[in-house]
Scaffold this motif. Structure first.
Motif, PDB file in Angstrom:
ATOM      1  N   GLU A  28       0.835  -1.206   0.000  1.00 21.95           N
ATOM      2  CA  GLU A  28       0.000   0.000   0.000  1.00 21.95           C
ATOM      3  C   GLU A  28       0.870   1.256   0.000  1.00 21.95           C
ATOM      4  O   GLU A  28       0.581   2.232  -0.682  1.00 21.95           O
ATOM      5  CB  GLU A  28      -0.936  -0.013   1.220  1.00 21.95           C
ATOM      6  CG  GLU A  28      -2.099  -0.993   1.049  1.00 21.95           C
ATOM      7  CD  GLU A  28      -2.860  -1.327   2.330  1.00 21.95           C
ATOM      8  OE1 GLU A  28      -3.788  -2.139   2.265  1.00 21.95           O
ATOM      9  OE2 GLU A  28      -2.503  -0.788   3.399  1.00 21.95           O
ATOM     10  N   ASN A  29       1.975   1.192   0.743  1.00 17.00           N
ATOM     11  CA  ASN A  29       2.874   2.345   0.763  1.00 17.00           C
ATOM     12  C   ASN A  29       3.562   2.571  -0.581  1.00 17.00           C
ATOM     13  O   ASN A  29       4.038   3.668  -0.857  1.00 17.00           O
ATOM     14  CB  ASN A  29       3.907   2.193   1.876  1.00 17.00           C
ATOM     15  CG  ASN A  29       3.360   2.691   3.196  1.00 17.00           C
ATOM     16  OD1 ASN A  29       2.688   3.722   3.247  1.00 17.00           O
ATOM     17  ND2 ASN A  29       3.606   1.952   4.267  1.00 17.00           N
ATOM     18  N   TYR A  50       2.118   2.916  -3.260  1.00 18.46           N
ATOM     19  CA  TYR A  50       0.962   3.355  -4.057  1.00 18.46           C
ATOM     20  C   TYR A  50       0.128   2.175  -4.547  1.00 18.46           C
ATOM     21  O   TYR A  50      -0.303   2.121  -5.694  1.00 18.46           O
ATOM     22  CB  TYR A  50       1.409   4.259  -5.212  1.00 18.46           C
ATOM     23  CG  TYR A  50       2.024   5.526  -4.694  1.00 18.46           C
ATOM     24  CD1 TYR A  50       1.233   6.639  -4.431  1.00 18.46           C
ATOM     25  CD2 TYR A  50       3.372   5.581  -4.382  1.00 18.46           C
ATOM     26  CE1 TYR A  50       1.775   7.774  -3.876  1.00 18.46           C
ATOM     27  CE2 TYR A  50       3.929   6.718  -3.822  1.00 18.46           C
ATOM     28  CZ  TYR A  50       3.120   7.816  -3.576  1.00 18.46           C
ATOM     29  OH  TYR A  50       3.656   8.936  -3.015  1.00 18.46           O
ATOM     30  N   ILE A  94       3.607   1.578 -10.161  1.00 16.59           N
ATOM     31  CA  ILE A  94       3.765   2.724 -11.046  1.00 16.59           C
ATOM     32  C   ILE A  94       5.266   3.020 -11.156  1.00 16.59           C
ATOM     33  O   ILE A  94       6.030   2.814 -10.211  1.00 16.59           O
ATOM     34  CB  ILE A  94       2.960   3.965 -10.561  1.00 16.59           C
ATOM     35  CG1 ILE A  94       3.301   4.372  -9.126  1.00 16.59           C
ATOM     36  CG2 ILE A  94       1.486   3.701 -10.665  1.00 16.59           C
ATOM     37  CD1 ILE A  94       2.563   5.649  -8.686  1.00 16.59           C
ATOM     38  N   TYR A 150       6.606   8.507 -11.965  1.00 17.21           N
ATOM     39  CA  TYR A 150       5.264   8.940 -11.547  1.00 17.21           C
ATOM     40  C   TYR A 150       5.086   8.906 -10.033  1.00 17.21           C
ATOM     41  O   TYR A 150       3.992   9.122  -9.523  1.00 17.21           O
ATOM     42  CB  TYR A 150       4.184   8.102 -12.235  1.00 17.21           C
ATOM     43  CG  TYR A 150       4.158   8.346 -13.717  1.00 17.21           C
ATOM     44  CD1 TYR A 150       3.562   9.504 -14.229  1.00 17.21           C
ATOM     45  CD2 TYR A 150       4.778   7.476 -14.595  1.00 17.21           C
ATOM     46  CE1 TYR A 150       3.583   9.763 -15.586  1.00 17.21           C
ATOM     47  CE2 TYR A 150       4.797   7.730 -15.951  1.00 17.21           C
ATOM     48  CZ  TYR A 150       4.201   8.869 -16.446  1.00 17.21           C
ATOM     49  OH  TYR A 150       4.224   9.127 -17.779  1.00 17.21           O
ATOM     50  N   GLU A 187      10.058   8.516  -4.806  1.00 19.40           N
ATOM     51  CA  GLU A 187      10.401   7.209  -4.252  1.00 19.40           C
ATOM     52  C   GLU A 187      10.965   6.288  -5.334  1.00 19.40           C
ATOM     53  O   GLU A 187      10.617   6.421  -6.507  1.00 19.40           O
ATOM     54  CB  GLU A 187       9.152   6.542  -3.651  1.00 19.40           C
ATOM     55  CG  GLU A 187       8.503   7.297  -2.508  1.00 19.40           C
ATOM     56  CD  GLU A 187       7.312   8.131  -2.940  1.00 19.40           C
ATOM     57  OE1 GLU A 187       7.349   8.705  -4.064  1.00 19.40           O
ATOM     58  OE2 GLU A 187       6.346   8.233  -2.179  1.00 19.40           O
TER      59      GLU A 187
END
Lengths: 431, 416
Positions: free
Chosen positions: B60-61, B63, B87, B91, B96
């Motif tokens: 989840e972290n 994205y 991703i 983006y 990150e």
């Protein structure tokens, strides 16, 4: 036709768009470097539209259930007896069509001859041709389609749930109708529906791929047949006052499946929006579904570790301006226990509140999903037109998403998740 | 030395980067259930994310990156497969390095599982055993696929390929958390492991992450299991199953005698398209459109076995009509009745599908893995050029060699 342009700074996606004098809305999304092209030509007309007032008429027209889907099948018959699939095949395209609750869409994907394929798409959808003979031929094929769905546990668990949630709204009816209802369909009825809902002012076309937008728009405009836009809206007669309550909290059916299938639904009663308001609501509820029941949630952990659910467990939110519901589905040896745990989770959060950490993490997930949906020409095209036909601009996503706050999601939780507006549908194995 | 191959396909036009890991095992009765459960157990805890909850939060972290585990078979090769997508870094809103973080997680899942007392966690293995049982039993839920699998199972009885990639109920009771962990330790050092990365990635840093993870592991020589063609000289086999269903499912299995390395392989692909793969095909236009017998009627190839299966959903009473029409359409091709439209559409359709792989990372690495397992290693351009050379005579010749082998019919308990 004036061609407008916009670009999303957040995602880099571009859009060329405009409205033709016929009323047809045209959208081109260029995708540099892609091999695949995708075009989807759709009308805001689906299985829920069985009662309506034709613009200019005073009385309500009522047609048999399943007619939108039947019409979709019959659009492939052409006045000159030619076969639409043959034309697409000749230009290497994969063509298809589908009917949902609120939309009928005709589409193709192709890696070459994009202009010829767009011409074919526009041509056949604007060329209705129904005779007694061609209409009756389809009874057998669609009859088999209806039977195929009758044996499909995942399909039945869904429609049974809708019959728990909705008293009157036609979303509860099967999209293809019944063998009985489709037997009443005639060429005259099909022409009536066609002339109402396939008026180009009720339609949109979206083309996605490595195309020249100016040229593509010209191709579309050259292939629009003479058509006068309606000066007023098509009045759609839905439920006479759909109550906020559910019909019943539980339904079950037996089918030949191995493990019970379940689907839990929450009826959304805060309806009646379009545009950014509707988009905002849907993002809020999708964040909530992940926070409450996603794989990192307490209830998921509890259910998975007690063997009550397996990896087939998911949530979804289905929305239209006039109805909406959230659903939670999976397989379980004891669906009733899963339902109790879901309701208890809602109650727990109602008293303890939502976690802001969870919110921040899950909000990122939604952004990732949005970006990922732009990878695939089919996916972006389909999502774009679905939103467009409910009055939402796909390119508003970033604006709406970035303005959503923890408070918004909290408020949505309080109004949306009400256990008394939920229901459980189960498909059990036959003994 | 190690057994890991990193294959990078740059796809900068995409907004995501996809990682597909294929761990190749031999499909056999003894190991099938162990192979089938392993990906699911590995996902439940590793050095980097010790519990399913940590695992989910980690993704989840990133994205909402996805990491799916599963098992598939390519002929006699059973593959433990992990498919991940994030991703692309450009983006990522805060700069990150998402791809590296995702690869790190995948490597820890594959090579650094959580263990206790020399075994996997008993609680995890018990749950996943139950889930695997459910998966095996729920193969019957999708009747269309089920009928096709049953047809292949009857057709290839006694051959490895008849075994379901999901394993068997019996096999599940033959291991526990300790013996399964022993099997895993042996399997992970003695399997060919292919890692496909499609998108926009820095391969040097991925390679460094891999080397770092496996530097202490002693790998053993490994190879991919070969698959034999299905052959038979016995009469056509007929099997009927009865269930509570309203629609019958007819599945007809044919021997083609052609393997992927055969020179007629390309013609076989075109033959299949003419016969039953798409709206231009003979089955669609005759079984569905002309006779209105079915909503779907199509054919598909099981390439490594040299098998073709025809599937149709029909009224129980139309069994004979659908059976006769299918064979009649095959006879049409055998006697050379192929229209220009059928021929051209089939070639175009295959070329279109192959071309579209360059936008579709998952399909692309699945295609590449198949070509590797079949030993052909055709690339897309080569395959396209060979497809374009196929003539009507080639299709007709291939059809002559095709023979009905097994007929399966799923029907209702009550006759209408």
């Amino acid at each position: 036709m004036e061609l407008l342009y916009k670009k999303s700074d957040a995602t880099g996606e571009e859009l060329y768009y405009g409205t033709h004098t016929s009323g047809l809305k045209i959208f081109i999304i260029p995708k540099k470097g892609y091999s695949n092209n995708y075009a989807i030509f759709g009308t805001r007309y689906g299985s829920v539209d069985s009662e309506f007032v034709v613009p200019g008429d005073k009385t309500v027209t009522k047609v048999p259930d399943g007619i939108a889907h039947y019409l979709e099948h019959k659009m492939f018959d052409q006045p000159d007896n030619s076969n639409v699939f043959d034309k697409f095949s000749k230009y290497g395209a994969n063509a298809n069509a589908f009917t949902s609750f609120n939309m009928t869409a005709y589409l193709f994907s192709a890696t070459s001859n994009i202009e010829e394929n767009v011409e074919t798409l526009l041509d056949y959808v604007q060329s209705p041709y129904f005779t007694d003979e061609t209409v009756s031929k389809e009874q057998g094929i669609i009859g088999q389609e209806i039977r195929m769905y009758a044996d499909n546990g995942g399909w039945k668990v869904f429609f049974n749930l809708l019959n728990c949630l909705y008293h009157n709204h036609p979303v509860k009816k099967e999209i293809a109708g019944t063998v009985e209802s489709i037997s009443k369909i005639t060429p005259e009825l099909l022409y009536g529906c066609y002339n109402t809902f396939y008026n180009l002012s009720n339609m949109a076309i979206v083309i996605v791929g490595d195309v020249d937008p100016q040229k593509m728009v010209q191709t579309v405009c050259h292939n629009i047949k003479k058509s006068e836009p309606f000066s007023e809206d098509i009045k759609r007669v839905y439920a006479k006052d759909e109550p906020d309550t559910v019909v019943k909290p539980y339904i079950e059916q037996k089918l030949s499946v191995s493990t019970p299938l379940f689907m839990i639904g929450y009826k959304d009663t805060d309806t009646g929006y379009t545009g950014q308001k509707l988009l905002k609501k849907s993002i809020e509820i999708k964040i909530l579904l992940q926070m409450l029941f996603g794989k990192s949630s307490a209830v998921y952990k509890q259910l998975y570790y007690s063997g009550l659910i397996n990896q087939n467990f998911s949530t979804d939110y289905t929305m239209q301006p006039d109805y909406a519901f959230a659903s939670i589905e999976g397989e379980s040896k004891n669906p009733k226990e899963v339902y109790e745990a879901i309701k208890a989770q809602i109650e727990r959060v109602q008293s303890e509140g939502l976690s802001e950490d969870d919110y921040n993490r899950i909000k990122k997930v939604l952004w990732g999903k949005h970006i990922r949906s732009q990878n695939d020409v089919d996916e972006i095209g389909t999502e774009f037109i679905q939103l467009q036909l409910m009055g939402i601009d796909y390119f508003d996503y970033y604006d709406v998403y970035s303005k959503i706050t923890f408070d918004d999601v909290n408020n949505r939780f309080i109004t949306f998740f009400e256990n008394s507006r939920s229901a459980l549908s189960v498909v059990n194995p036959v003994e | 030395m190690n057994n890991i191959n990193l294959i990078y396909v740059p796809m900068n036009k995409l907004k995501t980067t996809t990682v597909g890991v294929y761990i190749h095992r031999e499909l056999n009765k003894d190991d099938v259930s162990k192979n089938a459960i392993l990906p699911y157990i590995l996902k439940q805890g590793s050095s980097l994310a010790k519990t399913p909850e940590e695992f989910s939060k980690y993704l989840e972290n990133l994205y909402g990156a996805a990491l799916k585990a599963g098992v598939v078979k390519f002929g006699n090769d059973q593959v433990l497969r992990f498919e991940a997508e994030t991703i692309s870094d450009k983006y990522a809103p805060c700069g990150e390095r998402l791809t590296n973080d995702l690869v790190r997680l995948i490597l820890s899942v594959i090579f650094e599982p959580v263990t206790q007392d020399g075994g996997f966690l008993k609680s995890v293995v018990d749950i996943e055993k139950n889930n695997l049982k459910t998966r095996i039993l729920s193969e019957m839920n999708d009747k269309r696929t089920y009928a096709m699998h049953r047809c292949i199972e009857e057709m290839c009885a006694g051959e490895a390929y008849a075994i379901s990639a999901n394993g068997t109920i019996d096999g599940i009771d033959k291991f526990d958390e300790k013996s399964l962990y022993d099997y895993y330790k042996e399997a992970i050092v003695s399997s060919v492991i292919d890692i496909y990365v499609c998108g926009d990635a820095d391969t040097d840093s991925i390679r460094a992450l891999i080397d770092d993870t496996v530097s202490g592991i002693d790998f053993k020589p490994a190879k991919i299991t070969a698959t034999e063609l299905h052959t038979s000289d016995s009469d056509v086999k007929f099997t009927v199953d009865k269930m509570d269903v309203t629609q019958g499912k007819l599945s007809m299995g044919f021997r083609t005698g052609i393997s992927p390395s055969d020179k007629d392989y390309f013609a076989l692909m075109v033959f299949n398209s003419v016969f039953g793969a798409g709206a231009h095909s003979k089955l669609f236009n005759n079984v569905r459109e002309k006779l209105s017998l079915a909503y779907y009627a199509s054919s598909a190839l099981v390439k490594p076995k040299g098998v073709m299966v025809v599937n149709a959903g029909i009224e129980f009473l139309n069994y004979q009509k659908a059976y006769d029409e299918t064979l009649a359409q095959l006879e049409e091709i055998k006697s050379g009745n192929i229209s220009d439209l059928e021929y051209n559409s089939s070639i175009q359709s295959i070329v279109n599908t192959l071309t579209s792989y360059s936008d579709l990372p998952e399909q692309l690495h699945n295609f590449m893995a198949g070509e590797k397992v079949y030993g052909t290693n055709y690339d897309i351009e080569h395959l396209k050029s060979e497809i374009l050379k196929v003539t009507k005579d080639d299709i007709c010749r291939v059809a002559q060699g095709i023979a009905l082998d097994t007929v399966y019919f799923l029907k209702g308990k009550v006759e209408e």
